[in-house]
Design an enzyme around this catalytic site. Structure first.
Site, PDB file in Angstrom:
ATOM      1  N   SER A 123       0.830  -1.205   0.000  1.00 37.96           N
ATOM      2  CA  SER A 123       0.000   0.000   0.000  1.00 37.96           C
ATOM      3  C   SER A 123       0.864   1.255   0.000  1.00 37.96           C
ATOM      4  CB  SER A 123      -0.909   0.011   1.234  1.00 37.96           C
ATOM      5  OG  SER A 123      -1.694   1.193   1.258  1.00 37.96           O
ATOM      6  N   LYS A 177      -5.213  -6.397   2.689  1.00 43.87           N
ATOM      7  CA  LYS A 177      -5.069  -5.340   1.678  1.00 43.87           C
ATOM      8  C   LYS A 177      -6.418  -5.030   1.024  1.00 43.87           C
ATOM      9  CE  LYS A 177      -2.700  -2.572  -1.091  1.00 43.87           C
ATOM     10  NZ  LYS A 177      -3.568  -2.242  -2.204  1.00 43.87           N
ATOM     11  N   HIS A 180      -8.319  -2.989   3.481  1.00 45.08           N
ATOM     12  CA  HIS A 180      -7.637  -1.697   3.513  1.00 45.08           C
ATOM     13  C   HIS A 180      -8.090  -0.829   2.339  1.00 45.08           C
ATOM     14  CE1 HIS A 180      -4.387   0.815   1.824  1.00 45.08           C
ATOM     15  NE2 HIS A 180      -4.053   1.083   3.071  1.00 45.08           N
ATOM     16  N   ASN A 181      -8.104  -1.409   1.128  1.00 49.52           N
ATOM     17  CA  ASN A 181      -8.521  -0.650  -0.049  1.00 49.52           C
ATOM     18  C   ASN A 181      -9.972  -0.211   0.053  1.00 49.52           C
ATOM     19  OD1 ASN A 181      -5.984  -1.166  -1.052  1.00 49.52           O
ATOM     20  ND2 ASN A 181      -6.676  -1.886  -3.029  1.00 49.52           N
ATOM     21  N   GLU A 184     -10.243   2.650   2.322  1.00 51.12           N
ATOM     22  CA  GLU A 184      -9.656   3.813   1.651  1.00 51.12           C
ATOM     23  C   GLU A 184     -10.645   4.436   0.670  1.00 51.12           C
ATOM     24  OE1 GLU A 184      -5.125   4.487   0.438  1.00 51.12           O
ATOM     25  OE2 GLU A 184      -6.156   3.100  -0.901  1.00 51.12           O
TER      26      GLU A 184
END
Length: 277
Positions: A123, A177, A180-181, A184
């Site tokens: 990231s 991830k 996380h994305n 985001e």
């Protein structure tokens, strides 16, 4: 541990520059000749470009880790090619935006060949790849212990602590991830809506909106996304025109947003902000 890297796009090349800046030797292969020509002109010390996958493996003796910085739909083809050249105990690490379920399948395939697999979420985008990304790892624990120093060295640091973590079995790194994305995307959508409200409801121009975000940066709500939002809103070109006014206000997503929604549905978790984003 010897390092081979396949894929020198914006992420792969910046990761390579990060590693060589930490005194690692990196052997690399990139099939795009225009990219290769550009990189050769840069003359990066300790980055050796080779002409094929086979030559890359031949020039990178065991013990070795092969890093794949490729589009998600190219990973399986590359792994199938690599299996023909690798030795038992070699490590393949997928650094791309792969679906975590695919990482689990790849780990099973490679285990049959006695080859270790790591699925690693990276990231920070190209700038983070060069200056220090956040790193999320899943896969073989023994393989991770053999290479963790490499990833800890190149990762972002906060108060001398590495933004690099092993989360468990195959798939877990890419799952983290994925989430996380998704988070985001929700944050970016929230920042866009705040900016829109400040502009149209409070008649704030670009500079005033940037100052408002800068004020929030000084609070506990500070974040990297907030920081770059404040910078982007007020950034101007040579003609004193705002960049933000010249770009499309929509952006495509790379698939991880939809994967996050599907995972939430399967697990029975409500994520309305991510879904709306």
């Amino acid at each position: 541990m010897n390092i081979a890297l396949i894929g020198l796009g914006s992420m792969g090349y910046n990761l390579a520059k990060n590693m060589v800046s930490k005194n690692y030797q990196v052997n690399a292969y990139e099939k795009n000749k225009l990219i290769v020509e550009s990189i050769n002109n840069d003359n990066i010390k300790n980055l050796c470009l080779l002409n094929s996958t086979k030559e890359l493996i031949d020039k990178t003796p065991s013990p070795r880790i092969i890093l794949l910085s490729l589009p998600a739909n190219k990973i399986d083809e590359c792994i199938s090619d690599l299996i023909n050249y690798l030795n038992p105990k070699d490590i393949i690490a997928d650094l791309g935006n792969s679906l975590y379920l695919h990482s689990i399948e790849r780990e099973k395939l490679l285990k049959d060949h006695n080859i270790s697999f790591l699925g690693i979420g990276i990231s920070g985008g190209p700038r983070g790849a060069k200056d220090g990304p956040a790193i999320m790892v899943g896969g073989s624990k023994s393989a991770w212990e053999n290479v963790r120093c490499i990833f800890e060295d190149i990762s972002a640091k906060i108060d001398n602590k590495s933004a690099c973590c092993y989360f468990g079995s195959a798939g877990s790194g890419h799952f983290v991830k994925l989430i996380h994305n998704g988070i985001e995307y929700a944050l970016m959508q929230g920042l866009a809506e705040i900016s829109n409200i400040l502009e149209h409801a409070y008649n704030m121009d670009n500079d005033l909106r940037a100052k408002k975000f800068e004020e929030i940066l000084k609070t506990q709500s500070s974040s990297f996304l907030l920081k770059i939002t404040s910078e982007i809103i007020s950034a101007q070109n040579n003609n004193n025109q705002y960049f933000i006014d010249e770009v499309d206000n929509k952006i495509e997503q790379n698939g991880t947003g939809i994967w996050a929604i599907k995972a939430a549905l399967e697990l029975g978790v409500s994520i309305p902000s991510i879904y709306e984003a």
